[in-house]
Design a protein around this motif. Structure first.
Motif, PDB file in Angstrom:
ATOM      1  N   LEU A 176       0.819  -1.202   0.000  1.00  0.00           N
ATOM      2  CA  LEU A 176       0.000   0.000   0.000  1.00  0.00           C
ATOM      3  C   LEU A 176       0.858   1.260   0.000  1.00  0.00           C
ATOM      4  O   LEU A 176       0.572   2.229  -0.705  1.00  0.00           O
ATOM      5  N   ILE A 177       1.922   1.252   0.769  1.00  0.00           N
ATOM      6  CA  ILE A 177       2.830   2.395   0.797  1.00  0.00           C
ATOM      7  C   ILE A 177       3.404   2.648  -0.593  1.00  0.00           C
ATOM      8  O   ILE A 177       3.590   3.799  -1.008  1.00  0.00           O
ATOM      9  N   SER A 178       3.649   1.580  -1.339  1.00  0.00           N
ATOM     10  CA  SER A 178       4.229   1.735  -2.679  1.00  0.00           C
ATOM     11  C   SER A 178       3.277   2.427  -3.647  1.00  0.00           C
ATOM     12  O   SER A 178       3.705   2.930  -4.688  1.00  0.00           O
ATOM     13  N   LEU A 179       1.970   2.488  -3.325  1.00  0.00           N
ATOM     14  CA  LEU A 179       1.011   3.178  -4.185  1.00  0.00           C
ATOM     15  C   LEU A 179       1.126   4.693  -4.058  1.00  0.00           C
ATOM     16  O   LEU A 179       0.647   5.426  -4.926  1.00  0.00           O
ATOM     17  N   GLY A 180       1.756   5.174  -2.981  1.00  0.00           N
ATOM     18  CA  GLY A 180       1.978   6.604  -2.799  1.00  0.00           C
ATOM     19  C   GLY A 180       0.709   7.406  -2.897  1.00  0.00           C
ATOM     20  O   GLY A 180      -0.304   7.083  -2.269  1.00  0.00           O
ATOM     21  N   ASP A 181       0.730   8.467  -3.733  1.00  0.00           N
ATOM     22  CA  ASP A 181      -0.445   9.322  -3.860  1.00  0.00           C
ATOM     23  C   ASP A 181      -1.503   8.715  -4.777  1.00  0.00           C
ATOM     24  O   ASP A 181      -2.520   9.359  -5.058  1.00  0.00           O
ATOM     25  N   GLY A 182      -1.294   7.491  -5.215  1.00  0.00           N
ATOM     26  CA  GLY A 182      -2.314   6.766  -5.961  1.00  0.00           C
ATOM     27  C   GLY A 182      -3.275   6.002  -5.073  1.00  0.00           C
ATOM     28  O   GLY A 182      -4.073   5.200  -5.559  1.00  0.00           O
ATOM     29  N   LEU A 183      -3.227   6.258  -3.755  1.00  0.00           N
ATOM     30  CA  LEU A 183      -4.100   5.580  -2.798  1.00  0.00           C
ATOM     31  C   LEU A 183      -5.005   6.598  -2.121  1.00  0.00           C
ATOM     32  O   LEU A 183      -4.543   7.636  -1.641  1.00  0.00           O
ATOM     33  N   VAL A 184      -6.306   6.284  -2.072  1.00  0.00           N
ATOM     34  CA  VAL A 184      -7.286   7.082  -1.344  1.00  0.00           C
ATOM     35  C   VAL A 184      -7.962   6.168  -0.322  1.00  0.00           C
ATOM     36  O   VAL A 184      -8.408   5.066  -0.660  1.00  0.00           O
ATOM     37  N   ILE A 185      -8.027   6.633   0.913  1.00  0.00           N
ATOM     38  CA  ILE A 185      -8.561   5.849   2.026  1.00  0.00           C
ATOM     39  C   ILE A 185      -9.974   6.320   2.339  1.00  0.00           C
ATOM     40  O   ILE A 185     -10.205   7.506   2.585  1.00  0.00           O
ATOM     41  N   ASP A 186     -10.914   5.391   2.349  1.00  0.00           N
ATOM     42  CA  ASP A 186     -12.310   5.705   2.651  1.00  0.00           C
ATOM     43  C   ASP A 186     -12.533   5.926   4.138  1.00  0.00           C
ATOM     44  O   ASP A 186     -11.976   5.216   4.988  1.00  0.00           O
ATOM     45  N   HIS A 187     -13.413   6.879   4.449  1.00  0.00           N
ATOM     46  CA  HIS A 187     -14.019   7.029   5.775  1.00  0.00           C
ATOM     47  C   HIS A 187     -13.003   7.002   6.918  1.00  0.00           C
ATOM     48  O   HIS A 187     -13.195   6.297   7.923  1.00  0.00           O
ATOM     49  N   LEU A 188     -11.921   7.759   6.753  1.00  0.00           N
ATOM     50  CA  LEU A 188     -10.905   7.916   7.806  1.00  0.00           C
ATOM     51  C   LEU A 188     -10.256   6.597   8.222  1.00  0.00           C
ATOM     52  O   LEU A 188      -9.595   6.527   9.249  1.00  0.00           O
ATOM     53  N   GLY A 189     -10.425   5.551   7.397  1.00  0.00           N
ATOM     54  CA  GLY A 189      -9.845   4.253   7.733  1.00  0.00           C
ATOM     55  C   GLY A 189     -10.718   3.402   8.624  1.00  0.00           C
ATOM     56  O   GLY A 189     -10.334   2.284   8.999  1.00  0.00           O
ATOM     57  N   MET A 190     -11.865   3.916   9.033  1.00  0.00           N
ATOM     58  CA  MET A 190     -12.954   3.199   9.711  1.00  0.00           C
ATOM     59  C   MET A 190     -12.812   3.047  11.226  1.00  0.00           C
ATOM     60  O   MET A 190     -13.782   3.215  11.950  1.00  0.00           O
ATOM     61  N   THR A 191     -11.636   2.687  11.745  1.00  0.00           N
ATOM     62  CA  THR A 191     -11.553   2.356  13.169  1.00  0.00           C
ATOM     63  C   THR A 191     -10.368   3.025  13.849  1.00  0.00           C
ATOM     64  O   THR A 191      -9.379   3.381  13.206  1.00  0.00           O
ATOM     65  N   GLU A 192     -10.468   3.146  15.158  1.00  0.00           N
ATOM     66  CA  GLU A 192      -9.374   3.707  15.956  1.00  0.00           C
ATOM     67  C   GLU A 192      -8.118   2.866  15.809  1.00  0.00           C
ATOM     68  O   GLU A 192      -7.003   3.394  15.706  1.00  0.00           O
ATOM     69  N   ALA A 193      -8.290   1.533  15.782  1.00  0.00           N
ATOM     70  CA  ALA A 193      -7.126   0.651  15.650  1.00  0.00           C
ATOM     71  C   ALA A 193      -6.448   0.800  14.295  1.00  0.00           C
ATOM     72  O   ALA A 193      -5.248   0.528  14.153  1.00  0.00           O
ATOM     73  N   GLY A 194      -7.195   1.242  13.280  1.00  0.00           N
ATOM     74  CA  GLY A 194      -6.612   1.419  11.954  1.00  0.00           C
ATOM     75  C   GLY A 194      -5.916   2.751  11.758  1.00  0.00           C
ATOM     76  O   GLY A 194      -5.152   2.916  10.801  1.00  0.00           O
ATOM     77  N   LEU A 195      -6.132   3.709  12.679  1.00  0.00           N
ATOM     78  CA  LEU A 195      -5.595   5.058  12.482  1.00  0.00           C
ATOM     79  C   LEU A 195      -4.066   5.093  12.383  1.00  0.00           C
ATOM     80  O   LEU A 195      -3.537   5.806  11.518  1.00  0.00           O
ATOM     81  N   PRO A 196      -3.316   4.356  13.191  1.00  0.00           N
ATOM     82  CA  PRO A 196      -1.857   4.401  13.021  1.00  0.00           C
ATOM     83  C   PRO A 196      -1.392   3.974  11.631  1.00  0.00           C
ATOM     84  O   PRO A 196      -0.435   4.539  11.088  1.00  0.00           O
ATOM     85  N   LEU A 197      -2.071   3.002  11.027  1.00  0.00           N
ATOM     86  CA  LEU A 197      -1.709   2.588   9.678  1.00  0.00           C
ATOM     87  C   LEU A 197      -2.083   3.664   8.671  1.00  0.00           C
ATOM     88  O   LEU A 197      -1.335   3.927   7.717  1.00  0.00           O
ATOM     89  N   VAL A 198      -3.227   4.306   8.869  1.00  0.00           N
ATOM     90  CA  VAL A 198      -3.628   5.406   8.004  1.00  0.00           C
ATOM     91  C   VAL A 198      -2.579   6.513   8.038  1.00  0.00           C
ATOM     92  O   VAL A 198      -2.195   7.061   6.994  1.00  0.00           O
ATOM     93  N   LEU A 199      -2.078   6.823   9.214  1.00  0.00           N
ATOM     94  CA  LEU A 199      -1.075   7.878   9.338  1.00  0.00           C
ATOM     95  C   LEU A 199       0.216   7.503   8.608  1.00  0.00           C
ATOM     96  O   LEU A 199       0.854   8.362   7.985  1.00  0.00           O
ATOM     97  N   GLU A 200       0.608   6.242   8.661  1.00  0.00           N
ATOM     98  CA  GLU A 200       1.782   5.796   7.906  1.00  0.00           C
ATOM     99  C   GLU A 200       1.568   6.010   6.409  1.00  0.00           C
ATOM    100  O   GLU A 200       2.472   6.470   5.688  1.00  0.00           O
ATOM    101  N   LEU A 201       0.377   5.668   5.935  1.00  0.00           N
ATOM    102  CA  LEU A 201       0.088   5.795   4.509  1.00  0.00           C
ATOM    103  C   LEU A 201      -0.013   7.260   4.089  1.00  0.00           C
ATOM    104  O   LEU A 201       0.403   7.625   2.986  1.00  0.00           O
ATOM    105  N   VAL A 202      -0.534   8.098   4.956  1.00  0.00           N
ATOM    106  CA  VAL A 202      -0.583   9.528   4.685  1.00  0.00           C
ATOM    107  C   VAL A 202       0.830  10.079   4.511  1.00  0.00           C
ATOM    108  O   VAL A 202       1.097  10.886   3.610  1.00  0.00           O
TER     109      VAL A 202
END
Length: 254
Positions: free
Chosen positions: A144-170
């Motif tokens: 997913l990181i390799s997609l760079g700015d070609g990745l869009v994440i829906d609905h804030l990543g959905m869960t509190e547990a997913g937020l750290p991964l969302v921040l990495e991808l951001v």
């Protein structure tokens, strides 16, 4: 009224029979009804997104673009059977991305989704929009990181547990839809603050209209929440500028 870009909404037109999802078929919500709601909010353009209930046929998503107008584009459900020519054809018809709806079981495995996303990006410039609880995506993070700015994440990543991964991808360039506040399982204020702090310009507002299967539907108070959390200048990016730039939308005047 400040102009808004709606980066995420759905149209359900009974002229296109829906296969539904897990036995669910939404009530009709037509382009005319959306435009009426959008006008009241100051929305001047946006992104029509394929829902799980649309299945893999692009027609129910591409057809409403004619009525919505030139300031609207589409994101289609990803079909692994599409060849390179189909990717190019849907891009010419107004598609800007492919949605990988892992949350509703529409898009197959995570591994297949990443491979298809890379091909669609290379062939037709289509980004990958992923709907999933990102807490489940740790094994796919390198891809997913390799997609760079070609990745869009829906609905804030959905869960509190997913937020750290969302921040990495951001940090790697991903964009995040500030949408579906009534369907997520996280502290929305905290998520908005942390994503904006991680990379200003990563957030894009959307209504998620008509908010089917959400615990509560979109409300205009969701716009006020973004403005309150981020302040006027940063909120303007989330509510308009980021999506206008990312999707190449030239908005009409409200």
């Amino acid at each position: 009224m400040e102009p808004l870009i709606d980066s995420h909404f759905h149209i359900f037109d009974p002229a296109f029979p829906s296969p539904g999802n897990q036995g669910f078929i939404p009530d009709p919500f037509l382009a005319a009804g959306y435009l009426k709601a959008a006008g009241a909010l100051g929305i001047v353009g946006g992104v029509l997104v394929a829902a799980s209930t649309h299945g893999l046929d692009p027609a129910p998503v591409l057809a409403p673009l004619a009525e919505l107008g030139r300031s609207y584009v589409a994101v289609l459900n990803a079909d692994p059977a599409w060849d390179d020519e189909t990717f190019r054809r849907v891009a010419e018809a107004g598609a800007r991305g492919l949605r990988f709806n892992l949350y509703r079981g529409v898009s197959g495995s995570e591994e297949d989704a990443v491979a298809l996303a890379r091909r669609a990006r290379a062939v037709a410039g289509l980004h990958a929009q992923v709907y999933v609880d990102f807490a489940t995506m740790r094994p796919q993070m390198d891809a997913l990181i390799s997609l760079g700015d070609g990745l869009v994440i829906d609905h804030l990543g959905m869960t509190e547990a997913g937020l750290p991964l969302v921040l990495e991808l951001v940090s790697a360039g991903a964009m995040v839809k500030a949408t579906g506040f009534g369907r997520v399982s996280l502290d929305v204020r905290n998520a908005l603050e942390r994503i904006e702090r991680q990379r200003p310009g990563a957030l894009m507002f959307g209504t998620d209209l008509p908010s089917v299967r959400a615990r509560r539907p979109f409300d205009a108070a969701d716009v006020a929440l973004i403005q309150d959390v981020l302040g006027p200048d940063r909120a303007r990016s989330v509510l308009h500028d980021a999506a206008a730039e990312y999707y190449g939308i030239a908005p009409k005047e409200p």
